[in-house]
Scaffold this active site. Sequence first.
Site, mmCIF file in Angstrom:
data_model
loop_
_atom_site.group_PDB
_atom_site.id
_atom_site.type_symbol
_atom_site.label_atom_id
_atom_site.label_comp_id
_atom_site.label_asym_id
_atom_site.label_seq_id
_atom_site.Cartn_x
_atom_site.Cartn_y
_atom_site.Cartn_z
ATOM 1 N N HIS A 63 -7.533 -7.513 -10.700
ATOM 2 C CA HIS A 63 -6.209 -7.591 -10.258
ATOM 3 C C HIS A 63 -5.851 -7.591 -8.743
ATOM 4 C CE1 HIS A 63 -1.751 -6.312 -9.942
ATOM 5 N NE2 HIS A 63 -1.704 -7.488 -10.589
ATOM 6 N N ASP A 105 -0.606 -11.084 -11.911
ATOM 7 C CA ASP A 105 0.128 -10.083 -13.051
ATOM 8 C C ASP A 105 0.135 -10.465 -14.346
ATOM 9 O OD1 ASP A 105 0.700 -8.776 -10.401
ATOM 10 O OD2 ASP A 105 2.968 -8.938 -10.829
#
EC number: 3.1.1.4
Length: 138
Positions: A63, A105
């Site tokens: 991420h 996300d």
Amino acid sequence: MRTLWIVAVWLMGVEGHLYQFENMIYQKTGKFAIIAYSNYGCYCGWGGKGKPQDATDRCCFVHDCCYGRVNGCDPKMGTYSYSFQNGDIVCGGDDPCLRAVCECDRVAANCFAENLKTYNKKYWLSSIIDCKEESEKC
């Protein structure tokens, strides 16, 4: 330092996409991100260094790398468009930068869900000081 930042954001009232990311994680895992993932391993939370401690921590590493590739907007600000369709997160909207943030996300929330069974409480509230190994490259 990262814990202080997370608490400060939480106390201010999470705005924009950070709230959206929290919601995605909750929808996919049933866990509140601010509790379960804000200070986990070497990469979940503010900052990151060292070697990811497990599959969940690797989700955060990936991420972070994804955010590093986003150009044209601040990945931690703004609001993107997304929906849940048949249990899947679907990113939308016309802004390519915000859509890229949403995709980062979405992938992370799915990764957390895929690795729920390996979530290890021993890495929760671990200190980044324990992350001494050389950092991997994205």
